[in-house]
Design an enzyme around this catalytic site. Structure first.
Site, PDB file in Angstrom:
ATOM      1  N   SER A 190       0.999  -1.253   0.118  1.00  7.88           N
ATOM      2  CA  SER A 190      -0.077  -0.086  -0.059  1.00  7.88           C
ATOM      3  C   SER A 190       0.878   1.293  -0.131  1.00  7.88           C
ATOM      4  O   SER A 190       1.856   1.332   0.889  1.00  7.88           O
ATOM      5  CB  SER A 190      -0.713   0.125   1.287  1.00  7.88           C
ATOM      6  OG  SER A 190      -1.700   1.275   1.346  1.00  7.88           O
ATOM      7  N   LEU A 191       0.339   2.164  -1.048  1.00  8.48           N
ATOM      8  CA  LEU A 191       1.104   3.527  -0.875  1.00  8.48           C
ATOM      9  C   LEU A 191       0.475   4.692  -0.165  1.00  8.48           C
ATOM     10  O   LEU A 191       0.989   5.549   0.099  1.00  8.48           O
ATOM     11  CB  LEU A 191       1.295   3.851  -2.139  1.00  8.48           C
ATOM     12  CG  LEU A 191       1.982   3.001  -3.265  1.00  8.48           C
ATOM     13  CD1 LEU A 191       2.081   3.466  -4.404  1.00  8.48           C
ATOM     14  CD2 LEU A 191       3.587   2.637  -2.880  1.00  8.48           C
TER      15      LEU A 191
ATOM     16  N   THR B 184      -9.381  -0.490   2.275  1.00 13.84           N
ATOM     17  CA  THR B 184      -9.125  -1.088   0.753  1.00 13.84           C
ATOM     18  C   THR B 184      -9.625  -2.525   1.007  1.00 13.84           C
ATOM     19  O   THR B 184     -10.099  -2.924   1.909  1.00 13.84           O
ATOM     20  CB  THR B 184      -7.565  -0.754   0.302  1.00 13.84           C
ATOM     21  OG1 THR B 184      -7.233  -1.135  -0.817  1.00 13.84           O
ATOM     22  CG2 THR B 184      -6.729  -1.197   1.469  1.00 13.84           C
TER      23      THR B 184
ATOM     24  N   LYS C   9     -14.061  -3.105   2.152  1.00 15.39           N
ATOM     25  CA  LYS C   9     -14.796  -1.777   1.689  1.00 15.39           C
ATOM     26  C   LYS C   9     -16.365  -2.321   2.140  1.00 15.39           C
ATOM     27  O   LYS C   9     -17.224  -1.384   2.531  1.00 15.39           O
ATOM     28  CB  LYS C   9     -14.806  -1.602   0.413  1.00 15.39           C
ATOM     29  CG  LYS C   9     -13.344  -0.917  -0.112  1.00 15.39           C
ATOM     30  CD  LYS C   9     -13.148  -0.521  -1.681  1.00 15.39           C
ATOM     31  CE  LYS C   9     -11.777   0.035  -1.788  1.00 15.39           C
ATOM     32  NZ  LYS C   9     -11.668   0.602  -3.166  1.00 15.39           N
TER      33      LYS C   9
ATOM     34  N   ASP D 220     -13.402   7.003  -4.244  1.00 12.78           N
ATOM     35  CA  ASP D 220     -12.811   6.527  -5.470  1.00 12.78           C
ATOM     36  C   ASP D 220     -13.726   7.163  -6.636  1.00 12.78           C
ATOM     37  O   ASP D 220     -13.158   7.466  -7.632  1.00 12.78           O
ATOM     38  CB  ASP D 220     -13.039   5.110  -5.585  1.00 12.78           C
ATOM     39  CG  ASP D 220     -11.920   4.155  -4.520  1.00 12.78           C
ATOM     40  OD1 ASP D 220     -11.049   4.954  -4.626  1.00 12.78           O
ATOM     41  OD2 ASP D 220     -12.500   3.016  -4.443  1.00 12.78           O
TER      42      ASP D 220
ATOM     43  N   ALA E  11     -15.671  -6.386 -12.798  1.00  6.35           N
ATOM     44  CA  ALA E  11     -17.066  -5.978 -12.313  1.00  6.35           C
ATOM     45  C   ALA E  11     -16.867  -6.130 -10.759  1.00  6.35           C
ATOM     46  O   ALA E  11     -17.515  -6.706  -9.978  1.00  6.35           O
ATOM     47  CB  ALA E  11     -17.970  -7.450 -12.462  1.00  6.35           C
ATOM     48  N   GLY E  12     -15.788  -5.846 -10.320  1.00  4.09           N
ATOM     49  CA  GLY E  12     -15.149  -5.883  -8.920  1.00  4.09           C
ATOM     50  C   GLY E  12     -15.851  -4.245  -8.098  1.00  4.09           C
ATOM     51  O   GLY E  12     -16.372  -3.381  -8.843  1.00  4.09           O
ATOM     52  N   GLY E  13     -14.974  -4.053  -6.821  1.00  2.00           N
ATOM     53  CA  GLY E  13     -15.276  -2.753  -6.133  1.00  2.00           C
ATOM     54  C   GLY E  13     -14.852  -1.657  -6.944  1.00  2.00           C
ATOM     55  O   GLY E  13     -15.675  -0.588  -7.157  1.00  2.00           O
TER      56      GLY E  13
ATOM     57  N   ARG F 288     -14.748 -10.798 -17.302  1.00  2.00           N
ATOM     58  CA  ARG F 288     -14.567 -12.219 -17.554  1.00  2.00           C
ATOM     59  C   ARG F 288     -15.677 -13.125 -17.229  1.00  2.00           C
ATOM     60  O   ARG F 288     -15.907 -14.340 -17.893  1.00  2.00           O
ATOM     61  CB  ARG F 288     -13.137 -12.559 -17.057  1.00  2.00           C
ATOM     62  CG  ARG F 288     -13.022 -12.737 -15.703  1.00  2.00           C
ATOM     63  CD  ARG F 288     -11.851 -13.281 -15.150  1.00  2.00           C
ATOM     64  NE  ARG F 288     -11.622 -13.372 -13.798  1.00  2.00           N
ATOM     65  CZ  ARG F 288     -10.512 -13.852 -12.975  1.00  2.00           C
ATOM     66  NH1 ARG F 288      -9.353 -13.999 -13.900  1.00  2.00           N
ATOM     67  NH2 ARG F 288     -10.226 -13.635 -11.886  1.00  2.00           N
TER      68      ARG F 288
ATOM     69  N   TYR G 233      -2.076   1.153 -10.997  1.00  4.48           N
ATOM     70  CA  TYR G 233      -1.037   2.435 -10.587  1.00  4.48           C
ATOM     71  C   TYR G 233       0.333   2.006 -10.302  1.00  4.48           C
ATOM     72  O   TYR G 233       1.368   2.699 -10.124  1.00  4.48           O
ATOM     73  CB  TYR G 233      -1.387   3.438  -9.747  1.00  4.48           C
ATOM     74  CG  TYR G 233      -1.905   2.814  -8.209  1.00  4.48           C
ATOM     75  CD1 TYR G 233      -3.094   2.385  -7.689  1.00  4.48           C
ATOM     76  CD2 TYR G 233      -1.099   2.529  -7.333  1.00  4.48           C
ATOM     77  CE1 TYR G 233      -3.438   2.024  -6.578  1.00  4.48           C
ATOM     78  CE2 TYR G 233      -0.964   2.182  -6.021  1.00  4.48           C
ATOM     79  CZ  TYR G 233      -2.363   1.677  -5.824  1.00  4.48           C
ATOM     80  OH  TYR G 233      -2.723   1.146  -4.582  1.00  4.48           O
TER      81      TYR G 233
HETATM   82  P1  NAP Z   1     -11.751  -6.491  -7.183  1.00  7.05           P
HETATM   83  O1  NAP Z   1     -12.813  -6.010  -6.250  1.00  7.05           O
HETATM   84  O2  NAP Z   1     -11.029  -7.819  -6.668  1.00  7.05           O
HETATM   85  O3  NAP Z   1     -12.153  -6.880  -8.457  1.00  7.05           O
HETATM   86  C1  NAP Z   1     -11.312  -7.313  -9.719  1.00  7.05           C
HETATM   87  C2  NAP Z   1     -12.190  -7.492 -11.036  1.00  7.05           C
HETATM   88  O4  NAP Z   1     -11.176  -7.835 -11.882  1.00  7.05           O
HETATM   89  C3  NAP Z   1     -12.826  -8.705 -10.774  1.00  7.05           C
HETATM   90  O5  NAP Z   1     -14.096  -8.457 -11.840  1.00  7.05           O
HETATM   91  C4  NAP Z   1     -12.240  -9.683 -11.453  1.00  7.05           C
HETATM   92  O6  NAP Z   1     -13.116 -10.711 -11.856  1.00  7.05           O
HETATM   93  C5  NAP Z   1     -11.538  -9.158 -12.360  1.00  7.05           C
HETATM   94  N1  NAP Z   1     -10.425  -9.852 -13.021  1.00  7.05           N
HETATM   95  C6  NAP Z   1      -9.483 -10.304 -11.992  1.00  7.05           C
HETATM   96  N2  NAP Z   1      -8.284 -11.042 -12.765  1.00  7.05           N
HETATM   97  C7  NAP Z   1      -8.706 -10.735 -14.179  1.00  7.05           C
HETATM   98  C8  NAP Z   1      -8.245 -11.330 -15.178  1.00  7.05           C
HETATM   99  N3  NAP Z   1      -7.276 -11.822 -15.195  1.00  7.05           N
HETATM  100  N4  NAP Z   1      -8.843 -11.126 -16.722  1.00  7.05           N
HETATM  101  C9  NAP Z   1     -10.115 -10.276 -16.412  1.00  7.05           C
HETATM  102  N5  NAP Z   1     -10.641  -9.980 -15.334  1.00  7.05           N
HETATM  103  C10 NAP Z   1     -10.087 -10.087 -14.005  1.00  7.05           C
HETATM  104  O7  NAP Z   1     -10.639  -5.433  -7.247  1.00  7.05           O
HETATM  105  P2  NAP Z   1     -10.838  -3.968  -7.499  1.00  7.05           P
HETATM  106  O8  NAP Z   1     -10.957  -3.157  -5.943  1.00  7.05           O
HETATM  107  O9  NAP Z   1     -12.264  -3.555  -8.053  1.00  7.05           O
HETATM  108  O10 NAP Z   1      -9.542  -3.519  -8.183  1.00  7.05           O
HETATM  109  C11 NAP Z   1      -9.346  -3.421  -9.438  1.00  7.05           C
HETATM  110  C12 NAP Z   1      -8.005  -2.970  -9.801  1.00  7.05           C
HETATM  111  O11 NAP Z   1      -8.315  -1.447  -9.575  1.00  7.05           O
HETATM  112  C13 NAP Z   1      -6.711  -3.290  -8.808  1.00  7.05           C
HETATM  113  O12 NAP Z   1      -5.662  -3.395  -9.660  1.00  7.05           O
HETATM  114  C14 NAP Z   1      -6.711  -1.831  -7.695  1.00  7.05           C
HETATM  115  O13 NAP Z   1      -5.296  -1.710  -7.635  1.00  7.05           O
HETATM  116  C15 NAP Z   1      -7.176  -0.893  -8.917  1.00  7.05           C
HETATM  117  N6  NAP Z   1      -7.510   0.222  -8.080  1.00  7.05           N
HETATM  118  C16 NAP Z   1      -7.221   1.431  -8.251  1.00  7.05           C
HETATM  119  C17 NAP Z   1      -7.435   2.629  -7.643  1.00  7.05           C
HETATM  120  C18 NAP Z   1      -6.718   3.876  -7.909  1.00  7.05           C
HETATM  121  O14 NAP Z   1      -6.987   4.642  -7.092  1.00  7.05           O
HETATM  122  N7  NAP Z   1      -6.184   3.988  -8.897  1.00  7.05           N
HETATM  123  C19 NAP Z   1      -8.606   2.307  -6.640  1.00  7.05           C
HETATM  124  C20 NAP Z   1      -9.233   1.038  -6.603  1.00  7.05           C
HETATM  125  C21 NAP Z   1      -8.588   0.285  -7.304  1.00  7.05           C
HETATM  126  P3  NAP Z   1     -13.606 -11.967 -11.170  1.00  7.05           P
HETATM  127  O15 NAP Z   1     -14.632 -11.298 -10.308  1.00  7.05           O
HETATM  128  O16 NAP Z   1     -14.124 -12.789 -12.001  1.00  7.05           O
HETATM  129  O17 NAP Z   1     -12.599 -12.350 -10.221  1.00  7.05           O
END
Ligand code: NAP
Length: 495
Positions: free
Chosen positions: A237-238, A282, A286, A322, A346-348, A369, A431
């Site tokens: 975490s940063l 995080t 959440k 976010d 389709a995640g958070g 996916r 990031y």
């Molecule tokens: P999450 O709730 O775990 O959701 C991840 C999503 O990505 C799920 O829909 C998952 O599918 C899908 N996924 C995982 N591996 C995959 C693959 N190989 N191919 C296709 N789809 C895949 O995570 P999240 O909180 O949404 O975060 C997602 C990304 O956004 C992370 O890298 C996180 O660091 C980044 N993020 C960045 C910020 C920012 O401030 N820049 C803020 C929040 C998040 P399944 O449901 O099928 O597993």
């Protein structure tokens, strides 16, 4: 009590160790030489130009160290070190400590006990047993299995203090980081750190510059306000870097702690004893934070996710920064309301992005996916959805990657083939690294790009506004993030 930072030196030769001891002077009140890692032990060289008091440690394999010689040789070497310049010698409670205590003045002996598996139940009994040895200083290092184990360290230190016993106590592992940062303020005789750029001697050990500058351990007072970043895992975490940089620049006596909780109840137990002013939340907490908050913002309600908790008197309010963090960099450059947007995932994070784009009036298509998850999420926001296999036939102005594909360490991966990048804007939420494979491909294909670091900064900036009631110095947060992201070994780094 002002924190004493002890820098542990783990080098393979005496020359390298002596050089490292000299470099440690900038940060260290004490230096620990882990002599068990040294192949050509030269005590005179090691103790010749000590810039700070030195602890000599020669731990055997059985004790979790690297020393391979006989027990007799080990004992002899420790006794010689005590005579030839070591200010302290460290000896494990299970080894030949009685002999060492007969031959070395007790105030020069640190009697240690390590448990690399857990935080054992009877810490008080252990402390009493160790205290009866007569050693001048005691050290108890255990493995934390949750945040609550830090509280047990705090209680133990409180007890030792009441008995007038010098004790260094800490919990290893990422869950134990609060004990390393706050230990001295709880009465620990010292806190261990690694040499910046050097090897950590134990799980969870932070570099000395991080302890001193980022967590400002020497400045913690009873008035210090505590904030936290809650998640699991948290090692990369940063948030501590940028929030602590902001608190320091504001001149606030406040620090943000890394809180890797075993579960949400573990966090609540910790918070009950160490009240926090605000929490950045995080993965995977959440949703639990949303259920916990007594009131939530519209964005948090719509996304079902709280990434920011703030105290309003005795109540907790939940926000989702976010949403604004995502929109700000986009709105600075374009008008999302007119866009056809594809959201991958389709995640958070996808929820926050879809909510943000729909609120702006964009035409959103969710592509996941897991087709069922994509369809459900799209339906919730009145958006469209399409199968992952159809990506290359879709037309779009904005493509948002809300999956972790391309994140460290799999930095050569992209969620979509470069041939699909036919639209105008590509926004990658990942990031770390700052410039992902997706963004590189997009730029080569002539797309305009937005990096996830901008969203990360934006959501953290908003968290600071909510917690402190005023905007933080953005350039300070940006510089802290840039420094962290350009650090070569980010993947190995601890907050
Ligand atoms: P999450 O709730 O775990 O959701 C991840 C999503 O990505 C799920 O829909 C998952 O599918 C899908 N996924 C995982 N591996 C995959 C693959 N190989 N191919 C296709 N789809 C895949 O995570 P999240 O909180 O949404 O975060 C997602 C990304 O956004 C992370 O890298 C996180 O660091 C980044 N993020 C960045 C910020 C920012 O401030 N820049 C803020 C929040 C998040 P399944 O449901 O099928 O597993």
């Amino acid at each position: 009590m002002c924190a004493q930072i002890c820098v542990s030196i783990c080098e393979s030769t005496s020359v390298k160790a002596a050089e490292a001891v000299a470099r440690a002077a900038e940060w260290a009140d004490l230096v620990e030489i882990r002599a068990d890692f040294i192949r050509d032990l030269d005590l005179d060289l090691l103790f010749r130009n000590k810039p700070a008091p030195v602890i000599f440690t020669l731990r055997s394999r059985q004790e979790g160290g690297a020393y391979l010689g006989s027990e007799l040789q080990r004992l002899e070497t420790i006794l010689q070190a005590a005579q030839r310049g070591a200010d302290y010698v460290d000896v494990e409670f299970s080894a030949f400590w009685r002999i060492v205590l007969k031959r070395v003045p007790c105030e020069q002996v640190i009697l240690s006990c390590h448990n690399f598996e857990e935080t054992p139940r009877n810490l008080d009994g252990l402390l009493d047993d160790m205290a009866s040895s007569g050693a001048g200083i005691l050290k108890i290092a255990v493995r934390a299995r949750g945040l609550a184990d830090n509280l047990r360290i705090a209680e133990l230190l409180h007890r030792a203090r009441g008995q007038g016993q010098k004790l260094c106590a800490l919990a290893m592992g990422c869950e134990g980081l609060p004990s390393r940062i706050l230990g001295s303020s709880w009465g620990s005789w010292m806190t261990f750190a690694s040499l910046p750029g050097g090897e950590a001697a134990a799980d969870g050990q932070l570099p000395a510059d991080v302890l001193a500058r980022q967590y400002r351990v020497r400045e913690i007072t009873p008035e210090t306000l505590f904030y936290g970043v809650l998640g699991k895992p948290l090692a990369h975490s940063l948030s501590p870097r940028i929030h602590n940089a902001a608190f320091a620049a504001r001149g606030m006596n406040a620090i943000l702690l890394p809180l890797e909780a075993a579960d949400f109840d573990d966090f609540l137990r910790f918070h009950a004893e160490l009240p926090l002013q605000g929490v950045a939340v995080t993965i995977p907490y959440k949703g639990a934070a949303h259920a916990f908050a007594q009131s939530v913002s519209v964005a948090a309600e719509q996304t079902g996710a709280v990434n920011t908790l703030l105290r309003k008197k005795d109540l907790w309010h939940g926000e989702n920064t976010d949403v604004e963090g995502f929109l700000c960099p986009l709105k600075r450059r374009a008008h999302p309301g007119k866009m056809r947007a594809i959201v991958l995932g389709a995640g958070g994070a996808a929820r926050a992005v879809i909510h943000a784009l729909c609120t702006e009036g964009a035409h959103v298509c969710v592509v996941a996916r897991d087709d069922g998850k994509g369809r459900d999420l799209a339906a919730k926001f009145g958006a469209e959805h399409a199968a992952w296999s159809r990506i290359d036939s879709l037309r779009w102005d904005l493509l948002v990657n809300a999956t972790p594909v391309g994140m460290y360490p799999e930095t050569d991966r992209s969620p979509v083939p470069a041939s699909c990048l036919t639209g105008e804007w590509v926004y990658d939420l990942v990031y770390n690294p700052a410039e992902t494979r997706l963004l590189q491909d997009a730029a080569r294909r002539g797309c305009k790009t937005i990096a996830g670091s901008e969203m990360f900064l934006g959501q953290a900036w908003k968290q600071q506004c909510l917690w402190c009631g005023s905007p933080p110095p953005e350039e300070v947060m940006e510089a802290a993030l840039k420094a962290a992201l350009t650090q070569k070994d980010l993947g190995e780094d601890v907050p």
